[in-house]
Design a protein around this motif. Sequence first.
Motif, PDB file in Angstrom:
ATOM      1  N   ASP A  65      47.614  23.519 106.115  1.00 60.41           N
ATOM      2  CA  ASP A  65      47.140  22.917 104.991  1.00 60.41           C
ATOM      3  C   ASP A  65      48.018  23.361 103.847  1.00 60.41           C
ATOM      4  O   ASP A  65      48.476  24.169 103.571  1.00 60.41           O
ATOM      5  N   GLY A  66      48.234  22.291 102.987  1.00 59.44           N
ATOM      6  CA  GLY A  66      49.041  22.788 101.807  1.00 59.44           C
ATOM      7  C   GLY A  66      49.522  21.317 101.044  1.00 59.44           C
ATOM      8  O   GLY A  66      49.274  20.364 101.639  1.00 59.44           O
ATOM      9  N   GLN A 103      53.385  13.572  96.259  1.00 52.33           N
ATOM     10  CA  GLN A 103      52.754  14.826  96.760  1.00 52.33           C
ATOM     11  C   GLN A 103      52.063  14.315  97.957  1.00 52.33           C
ATOM     12  O   GLN A 103      51.572  13.218  98.088  1.00 52.33           O
ATOM     13  N   ILE A 104      51.956  15.118  98.996  1.00 53.40           N
ATOM     14  CA  ILE A 104      51.387  14.945 100.305  1.00 53.40           C
ATOM     15  C   ILE A 104      50.316  16.123 100.485  1.00 53.40           C
ATOM     16  O   ILE A 104      50.832  17.336 100.536  1.00 53.40           O
ATOM     17  N   THR A 161      46.661  13.071 102.105  1.00 52.41           N
ATOM     18  CA  THR A 161      46.315  12.480 100.984  1.00 52.41           C
ATOM     19  C   THR A 161      47.742  12.343 100.208  1.00 52.41           C
ATOM     20  O   THR A 161      48.233  13.263  99.699  1.00 52.41           O
ATOM     21  N   PHE A 162      48.153  11.246  99.761  1.00 56.01           N
ATOM     22  CA  PHE A 162      49.458  10.674  99.163  1.00 56.01           C
ATOM     23  C   PHE A 162      49.112  10.387  97.602  1.00 56.01           C
ATOM     24  O   PHE A 162      48.176   9.537  97.143  1.00 56.01           O
ATOM     25  N   THR A 163      49.726  11.221  96.533  1.00 55.85           N
ATOM     26  CA  THR A 163      49.746  10.868  95.064  1.00 55.85           C
ATOM     27  C   THR A 163      51.201  10.609  94.663  1.00 55.85           C
ATOM     28  O   THR A 163      52.113  10.926  95.309  1.00 55.85           O
ATOM     29  N   ASN A 164      51.239  10.002  93.513  1.00 53.31           N
ATOM     30  CA  ASN A 164      52.438   9.886  92.830  1.00 53.31           C
ATOM     31  C   ASN A 164      52.674  10.364  91.542  1.00 53.31           C
ATOM     32  O   ASN A 164      53.325   9.922  90.715  1.00 53.31           O
ATOM     33  N   GLU A 165      51.946  11.535  91.275  1.00 49.19           N
ATOM     34  CA  GLU A 165      51.935  12.220  90.041  1.00 49.19           C
ATOM     35  C   GLU A 165      53.407  12.405  89.419  1.00 49.19           C
ATOM     36  O   GLU A 165      54.295  12.537  90.061  1.00 49.19           O
ATOM     37  N   ASN A 166      53.569  12.370  88.126  1.00 48.54           N
ATOM     38  CA  ASN A 166      54.848  12.424  87.666  1.00 48.54           C
ATOM     39  C   ASN A 166      55.773  11.273  87.906  1.00 48.54           C
ATOM     40  O   ASN A 166      56.920  11.574  87.310  1.00 48.54           O
TER      41      ASN A 166
END
Length: 669
Positions: free
Chosen positions: A283-284, A308-309, A317-322
């Motif tokens: 996890d991480g 970010q995964i 969970t996939f995000t697109n911060e920054n």
Amino acid sequence: MPIENRGREEIDTSTEHTGSDIWEDFVQGYIPEDPIDIHPQLSLHTAYETDVDPVTYEVLRHRLYSINEEHGATLENVSGSPVAYFAQDFNPTILTATGEVVFQGPYIQFFSPIAELQAKWILENRSGNPGIEPGDVFISNDTWVGSTHQPDVFFLAPVFREGELFCWVVNTLHQYDIGGSNAGSFCPGASNVFEEPVPIPPIKVVEGGEVREDLRQMYLRHSRLPQMVGLDFNAQVAGVNVARERINDTIDEYGAETVKGVMHEVLDDAEQKFVRKLEQIPDGTYRGRAYMDGSKTGDTGIYRGEIQIQKEGDTLTFTNENTAPDKDAINCTYAGFRTAIMSVLNPFMMSDAMWVSGGPLRHIEIETTPGTMTHAQWPSGTSNGGTVSVPFVIHLVNNAVNRMLAASENLKRNIITGQNAGGGAVAQAGIDQWGEEFGTMNLDCMSGGIGAAPHRDGVDTGGQYWAPKAPIPNMEHNEQDYPILYLYRSEVPDTGGPGERRGGAGMDYCWKPHKTERIENVFAASGVLAPLSKGISGYPGGNGRFDVVHDSDVEERFAEREVTQDLTELEGDFERLHSKAHDVQRPDDVSVIRNGGTPGYGDPIERDPERVADDIERGLVTEAAANDIYGVVVERDGDEVAVLDDATEARRSEIRERRLAESTIGGEQ
């Protein structure tokens, strides 16, 4: 352990059907809720056999895959487009009644997971009005519903059994020109969607088996080459009809509940295999970053993309911060971001269950920020998505997934350091050698290197790992069909990223107009100013580039029976174009595009010196790079290259000592 099957035929057939918020979908991008909301007048086939015997399962699993492949062959054979029969820039897909991907073809991978969004949107917003009936076919290219860019056109056909919707068959084909400000429908100079091809949300273009000629004519009216697009239209209708007929034949033979049971088992099997791999990853949070060059023609800015995964238990969970705000022509929608994820996860983590995106997608969450260049809001430009923005996200996902796999000793072998670092696409138009209007994509863009792995070198000019059956055309075919003359294609030395395992080398392709007065070239790419695939270890690969020599002396050289093998040999006005460019090529103008290389893996000074010598002999590594980066000293005798062992050992010791001297330890240099 038992796995919750999150995607099973979950439906809401309440009488208070509202569909999705259409205008919100058109602004933010369609994000289906679970369960999806379907009009009560549409009945779904939900019964299925839960214990299909193993032999029947294998027979039907392979039969469904073969039906999907026949669907692809129909597209290739019926269409007259070089995009179909040379590059195989399409993909057929079989979906469950509620849109889960059961099988996708071995063609352009990002076409199939995105088809799920199209089917779900139709179920939510068309099941009541105009309705979904046997024999219907819907057409769509709306990026806010589910397309990579407007030239990637979806045809979706429901398969019915005894009045119930059994499944969907879908195909996606890149169509050469469907309008917009530039021939070919890439619009790298666009500031917004109103300067691009019109997005078409799903509409019923075939009704009860009959083509709606009014809608077909309206669609073709947008194109500069309606005859070619008309052939693509016919091929896509033929493709879904063939697949629908074959599935009905299979149901006639084995029964609807058995076939549906196999579909569910295929999905469950893929899901379980994916979860077993997730169990081996700590996890991480795993991250990737890259930079897009140029928001539109004339812009030289650099725009940051991040991903970010978050891996937690059995969920990614996939995000697109920054990530930079959406701007001009560099954007993809939520749908493009989502489908890019599976274009990486399929080859990296699902080689034992390829082409079944529906299983892994049950364990993927996406939380992107609207208004960013990887989740664009209306009316941002998206017409370059399939060649620029979605591959850009693939690079981001590739970079982050590599870090995730590197955390697992068992999965580290699956790392692929990257796809080719740039090159993009060129759409061409003008008057051909017979005095007729022509338009095409130069599909040499499908070349470029494939990245290295911990156990092997990359593949030189291997193409795209997310397009395993997409070849580049024979030069002779392009010269026969279009008014161009090739000077050369060549692999480029030092474009494969150095490492203990060398990255795949990139390719230059060079041409001039032939028997025509002008060719309009529209370039759309990323990875020209900065490498996109940095890899996880080793060095990045070489960048892509667009170069042209205007008013060259190429014809004089032809008269002397000389064909140049390097653009820099020509006299004339040299120009290096930006990654989003428009250029008019005259008879003496010579252009070259470089499809970049890919990163290496590991420390270059750990590479076997004999392999470096072999690379030099093959023209893939220069002697200067061998000395400076690999620490290998050689001597040449004609075409043969020999390693000087003592000099190499000394040179590598020198490199190690220099690294130690330049390193920072404990905050001191």
